[in-house]
Design a protein around this motif. Structure first.
Motif, PDB file in Angstrom:
ATOM      1  N   ALA A 136       1.059  -1.276  -0.179  1.00  0.00           N
ATOM      2  CA  ALA A 136       0.095   0.178  -0.039  1.00  0.00           C
ATOM      3  C   ALA A 136       1.326   1.315   0.024  1.00  0.00           C
ATOM      4  O   ALA A 136       0.187   2.074  -0.725  1.00  0.00           O
ATOM      5  CB  ALA A 136      -0.981  -0.303   1.393  1.00  0.00           C
ATOM      6  N   VAL A 137       1.972   0.888   0.797  1.00  0.00           N
ATOM      7  CA  VAL A 137       2.588   2.428   0.859  1.00  0.00           C
ATOM      8  C   VAL A 137       4.065   1.750   1.314  1.00  0.00           C
ATOM      9  O   VAL A 137       4.557   1.081   2.246  1.00  0.00           O
ATOM     10  CB  VAL A 137       2.182   3.672   1.988  1.00  0.00           C
ATOM     11  CG1 VAL A 137       3.573   4.309   1.884  1.00  0.00           C
ATOM     12  CG2 VAL A 137       1.390   4.538   1.608  1.00  0.00           C
ATOM     13  N   PRO A 138       5.089   1.787   0.488  1.00  0.00           N
ATOM     14  CA  PRO A 138       6.215   0.827   1.118  1.00  0.00           C
ATOM     15  C   PRO A 138       6.934   1.181   1.895  1.00  0.00           C
ATOM     16  O   PRO A 138       6.747   2.878   2.293  1.00  0.00           O
ATOM     17  CB  PRO A 138       7.292   1.501  -0.671  1.00  0.00           C
ATOM     18  CG  PRO A 138       6.374   2.902  -1.748  1.00  0.00           C
ATOM     19  CD  PRO A 138       4.868   2.731  -0.781  1.00  0.00           C
ATOM     20  N   GLU A 139       7.487   0.629   2.605  1.00  0.00           N
ATOM     21  CA  GLU A 139       8.231   1.716   4.177  1.00  0.00           C
ATOM     22  C   GLU A 139       9.464   0.699   3.947  1.00  0.00           C
ATOM     23  O   GLU A 139       9.930  -0.034   3.504  1.00  0.00           O
ATOM     24  CB  GLU A 139       6.548   0.726   4.778  1.00  0.00           C
ATOM     25  CG  GLU A 139       5.836   1.690   5.290  1.00  0.00           C
ATOM     26  CD  GLU A 139       4.822   0.582   6.272  1.00  0.00           C
ATOM     27  OE1 GLU A 139       5.642  -0.520   7.338  1.00  0.00           O
ATOM     28  OE2 GLU A 139       3.970   1.289   6.396  1.00  0.00           O
ATOM     29  N   ARG A 140      10.067   1.430   5.404  1.00  0.00           N
ATOM     30  CA  ARG A 140      11.325   0.301   5.566  1.00  0.00           C
ATOM     31  C   ARG A 140      11.383  -0.408   5.973  1.00  0.00           C
ATOM     32  O   ARG A 140      10.662  -0.608   6.597  1.00  0.00           O
ATOM     33  CB  ARG A 140      11.806   1.343   6.729  1.00  0.00           C
ATOM     34  CG  ARG A 140      12.843   2.917   6.290  1.00  0.00           C
ATOM     35  CD  ARG A 140      13.164   4.197   7.301  1.00  0.00           C
ATOM     36  NE  ARG A 140      13.144   5.101   7.071  1.00  0.00           N
ATOM     37  CZ  ARG A 140      12.592   6.168   6.757  1.00  0.00           C
ATOM     38  NH1 ARG A 140      11.132   5.686   7.113  1.00  0.00           N
ATOM     39  NH2 ARG A 140      13.312   7.376   6.300  1.00  0.00           N
ATOM     40  N   ARG A 141      12.330  -1.810   5.873  1.00  0.00           N
ATOM     41  CA  ARG A 141      12.389  -2.811   6.711  1.00  0.00           C
ATOM     42  C   ARG A 141      13.273  -2.996   8.110  1.00  0.00           C
ATOM     43  O   ARG A 141      13.132  -3.704   8.433  1.00  0.00           O
ATOM     44  CB  ARG A 141      13.188  -4.199   5.704  1.00  0.00           C
ATOM     45  CG  ARG A 141      12.282  -3.558   4.492  1.00  0.00           C
ATOM     46  CD  ARG A 141      10.846  -4.121   3.755  1.00  0.00           C
ATOM     47  NE  ARG A 141      10.023  -4.054   2.897  1.00  0.00           N
ATOM     48  CZ  ARG A 141      10.297  -4.565   0.926  1.00  0.00           C
ATOM     49  NH1 ARG A 141      11.146  -6.086   1.351  1.00  0.00           N
ATOM     50  NH2 ARG A 141      10.038  -4.579   0.525  1.00  0.00           N
ATOM     51  N   THR A 142      13.876  -2.061   8.742  1.00  0.00           N
ATOM     52  CA  THR A 142      14.680  -1.482   9.724  1.00  0.00           C
ATOM     53  C   THR A 142      13.964  -0.628  10.384  1.00  0.00           C
ATOM     54  O   THR A 142      13.916   0.598   9.440  1.00  0.00           O
ATOM     55  CB  THR A 142      15.824  -2.177   9.380  1.00  0.00           C
ATOM     56  OG1 THR A 142      16.143  -1.197   8.959  1.00  0.00           O
ATOM     57  CG2 THR A 142      15.717  -3.657   8.853  1.00  0.00           C
ATOM     58  N   ASP A 143      14.246  -0.346  11.527  1.00  0.00           N
ATOM     59  CA  ASP A 143      14.481   0.928  12.450  1.00  0.00           C
ATOM     60  C   ASP A 143      15.682   2.054  12.016  1.00  0.00           C
ATOM     61  O   ASP A 143      16.921   1.174  12.141  1.00  0.00           O
ATOM     62  CB  ASP A 143      14.334   0.609  13.729  1.00  0.00           C
ATOM     63  CG  ASP A 143      14.725   1.731  14.199  1.00  0.00           C
ATOM     64  OD1 ASP A 143      14.491   2.750  14.353  1.00  0.00           O
ATOM     65  OD2 ASP A 143      14.319   1.782  16.164  1.00  0.00           O
ATOM     66  N   PRO A 144      15.481   2.801  11.778  1.00  0.00           N
ATOM     67  CA  PRO A 144      16.902   3.670  10.872  1.00  0.00           C
ATOM     68  C   PRO A 144      17.332   4.332  12.303  1.00  0.00           C
ATOM     69  O   PRO A 144      18.504   4.097  12.269  1.00  0.00           O
ATOM     70  CB  PRO A 144      16.213   5.212  10.213  1.00  0.00           C
ATOM     71  CG  PRO A 144      14.886   4.546   9.901  1.00  0.00           C
ATOM     72  CD  PRO A 144      14.063   3.062  11.261  1.00  0.00           C
ATOM     73  N   ALA A 145      16.902   3.872  13.513  1.00  0.00           N
ATOM     74  CA  ALA A 145      18.365   4.262  15.154  1.00  0.00           C
ATOM     75  C   ALA A 145      18.116   3.131  15.291  1.00  0.00           C
ATOM     76  O   ALA A 145      19.527   3.246  16.443  1.00  0.00           O
ATOM     77  CB  ALA A 145      17.455   4.764  15.686  1.00  0.00           C
TER      78      ALA A 145
ATOM     79  N   ALA B  64       1.055   5.071  -8.151  1.00  0.00           N
ATOM     80  CA  ALA B  64       0.157   5.648  -7.074  1.00  0.00           C
ATOM     81  C   ALA B  64       1.302   5.679  -5.975  1.00  0.00           C
ATOM     82  O   ALA B  64       1.534   5.704  -4.952  1.00  0.00           O
ATOM     83  CB  ALA B  64      -0.504   4.274  -7.217  1.00  0.00           C
ATOM     84  N   LEU B  65       2.251   3.672  -5.578  1.00  0.00           N
ATOM     85  CA  LEU B  65       2.939   3.667  -5.035  1.00  0.00           C
ATOM     86  C   LEU B  65       4.267   5.436  -4.328  1.00  0.00           C
ATOM     87  O   LEU B  65       3.960   5.671  -3.464  1.00  0.00           O
ATOM     88  CB  LEU B  65       4.005   2.761  -4.846  1.00  0.00           C
ATOM     89  CG  LEU B  65       3.824   1.626  -5.376  1.00  0.00           C
ATOM     90  CD1 LEU B  65       4.486   0.540  -5.297  1.00  0.00           C
ATOM     91  CD2 LEU B  65       3.154   0.803  -3.226  1.00  0.00           C
ATOM     92  N   LEU B  66       4.384   5.758  -5.436  1.00  0.00           N
ATOM     93  CA  LEU B  66       5.430   7.125  -5.083  1.00  0.00           C
ATOM     94  C   LEU B  66       4.521   8.260  -4.709  1.00  0.00           C
ATOM     95  O   LEU B  66       5.008   9.363  -4.070  1.00  0.00           O
ATOM     96  CB  LEU B  66       5.600   7.782  -6.825  1.00  0.00           C
ATOM     97  CG  LEU B  66       7.229   6.932  -7.492  1.00  0.00           C
ATOM     98  CD1 LEU B  66       7.459   7.349  -8.200  1.00  0.00           C
ATOM     99  CD2 LEU B  66       8.484   6.450  -5.927  1.00  0.00           C
ATOM    100  N   ASP B  67       3.407   8.821  -4.951  1.00  0.00           N
ATOM    101  CA  ASP B  67       2.571   9.368  -4.993  1.00  0.00           C
ATOM    102  C   ASP B  67       1.730   9.085  -2.852  1.00  0.00           C
ATOM    103  O   ASP B  67       1.783  10.577  -2.280  1.00  0.00           O
ATOM    104  CB  ASP B  67       0.931   9.033  -5.655  1.00  0.00           C
ATOM    105  CG  ASP B  67       0.029  10.750  -5.267  1.00  0.00           C
ATOM    106  OD1 ASP B  67       0.428  11.721  -5.335  1.00  0.00           O
ATOM    107  OD2 ASP B  67      -0.713  10.280  -4.160  1.00  0.00           O
ATOM    108  N   ALA B  68       1.996   7.599  -2.652  1.00  0.00           N
ATOM    109  CA  ALA B  68       1.691   7.563  -1.473  1.00  0.00           C
ATOM    110  C   ALA B  68       2.361   7.819  -0.604  1.00  0.00           C
ATOM    111  O   ALA B  68       2.237   8.129   0.404  1.00  0.00           O
ATOM    112  CB  ALA B  68       1.279   6.548  -1.236  1.00  0.00           C
TER     113      ALA B  68
END
Length: 425
Positions: free
Chosen positions: A144-153, A192-196
């Motif tokens: 639905a919305v591309p997300e990070r796979r891990t915690d950046p911190a 659509a993914l980039l817009d989200a």
């Protein structure tokens, strides 16, 4: 007070088409005097050499090389010095900074907005992210919305997909490149993914990074206040704090440079293979088709038996492209050869082989998309040793030096501008 110089920051994954875009801008930006600053991963700055070859610029005249490091941390002082020196030493209308394929663009932009002696001379015009559209589809299709796979911190190792998200979330303009390799439905899903993911960015579809320069340069899309607020809030949420930081930008800038280098965070490293002996065409093609899965990018110059052409190699993902850039200087008639050499006093020259050599930069990762690995240094060393051995074993042997023996078998380009495209198996 003199007007500030607009800056365009080019970001994007390894092999997305940033250098192709830069050369396109240099060749078609009529009426603009451009300066370029190129950061490449590896001890050989292949991208700077390709840009210099494709333009009227010299590597020492308007192009400041920063090799073998990250723009946002270990080369921070060099970057600051380089852009100030450019402004002092040259007259130009626009600066284009091409960051490494494993660099995050946001810290680069902050240099131009928070460092006083840089901000006094420059003004960020836009962060332009060049997107390898087929790679993006393969990585994020169906989400639905591309997300990070891990915690950046977190201290855990991060997959390259997280870096791609970082590069897109910072973008003011996204060039969806390589659209000729995508179906219409895939392009619609990409939009659509980039817009989200980044609704404020303009999206442009391109093939071979060809775009009207007026749509990339002088667009005035960067808003430092909005971007800083959004990005600080996002980092705080990633850290679980829930509220944006109230610390000043200078402190934020300083704190952000305590993070690990992208090469460490994303598990990427590079090495150079350099040799003055040609490859037989068939063996070289077999090696390129069977590169280790860990190799995400390779580029440079290849010496292939059976042709007088210098071949430029560019591999990204499954695609391997070889382009004939022109004859080796050593193969030219004596008078023309001597003239070329006198105009290029720094040209490396071998008494027997002249300028002919293979020089390849190989960029590899020891981690899959989950970040799992068993000893990064050990695995990268293993990739390097295996590939070096295979490349060395594939070279022309002492009994194969007869050039004519390879000419009938050579399926590689033999005229300037010709290309051969191979697919990794």
């Amino acid at each position: 007070m003199a007007a500030t110089i607009p800056v365009t920051i080019l970001a994007g994954s390894l092999g997305a088409g940033k250098t192709t875009l830069l050369n396109h801008l240099l060749q078609h930006a009529d009426g603009r005097d451009l300066a370029v600053l190129i950061n490449d991963m590896g001890e050989v700055n292949v991208d700077a050499e390709l840009v210099a070859d494709g333009s009227e610029l010299d590597v020492d005249d308007g192009i400041a090389e920063l090799s073998n490091g990250c723009l946002c941390c270990e080369l921070q002082d060099d970057l600051e010095t380089a852009v100030v020196r450019l402004a002092r030493s040259y007259e130009f209308d626009h600066l284009v900074v091409e960051s490494s394929g494993i660099s995050e663009p946001e810290p680069v932009a902050r240099l131009f907005t928070t460092t006083s002696r840089v901000a006094a001379r420059y003004d960020v015009d836009a962060i332009v992210t060049v997107l390898d559209t087929p790679l993006f589809i393969d990585t994020f299709a169906g989400e639905a919305v591309p997300e990070r796979r891990t915690d950046p911190a977190a201290e855990s190792d991060r997959p390259l997909s997280d870096l791609l998200i970082e590069q897109l979330e910072a973008a003011d303009l996204i060039l969806c490149n390589k659209t000729d390799r995508c179906e219409p439905a895939e392009l619609a899903e990409t939009d659509a993914l980039l817009d989200a993911l980044r609704p404020t960015a303009e999206t442009i579809h391109t093939e071979f990074s060809a775009v009207d320069p007026d749509r990339v340069l002088g667009v005035d899309r960067f808003d430092p206040a909005t971007d800083a607020q959004q990005n600080r809030g996002r980092r705080d949420q990633d850290r679980g704090q829930g509220q944006p930081s109230d610390q000043n930008s200078d402190h934020d800038h300083e704190a952000d440079h305590t993070h690990r280098r992208p090469s460490e965070a994303y598990g990427v490293d590079s090495f150079v293979f350099r040799v003055r002996r040609p490859f037989p065409p068939d063996r070289f093609a077999a090696i390129l088709r069977d590169l280790p899965a860990a190799v995400v990018r390779s580029k440079g110059t290849a010496w292939v038996a059976g042709t007088d052409m210098q071949l430029s190699l560019s591999q990204a993902g499954p695609s391997v492209r070889l382009t004939a850039t022109g004859p080796w200087i050593a193969t030219l008639p004596a008078l023309e050869r001597d003239l070329y050499r006198s105009n290029r006093p720094n040209l490396e020259w071998h008494d027997e082989f002249g300028d002919r050599q293979t020089e390849l930069v190989v960029i590899a990762t020891a981690r899959d998309d989950t970040g799992e690995h068993n000893g990064f240094d050990t695995e990268i060393d293993g990739v390097e040793s295996r590939l070096r051995a295979r490349l060395t074993d594939g070279l022309v042997t002492e009994t194969e030096w007869d050039r004519d023996a390879f000419a009938p078998k050579n399926s590689f380009p033999v005229e300037p501008g010709e290309e051969t495209v191979l697919r990794r198996e």
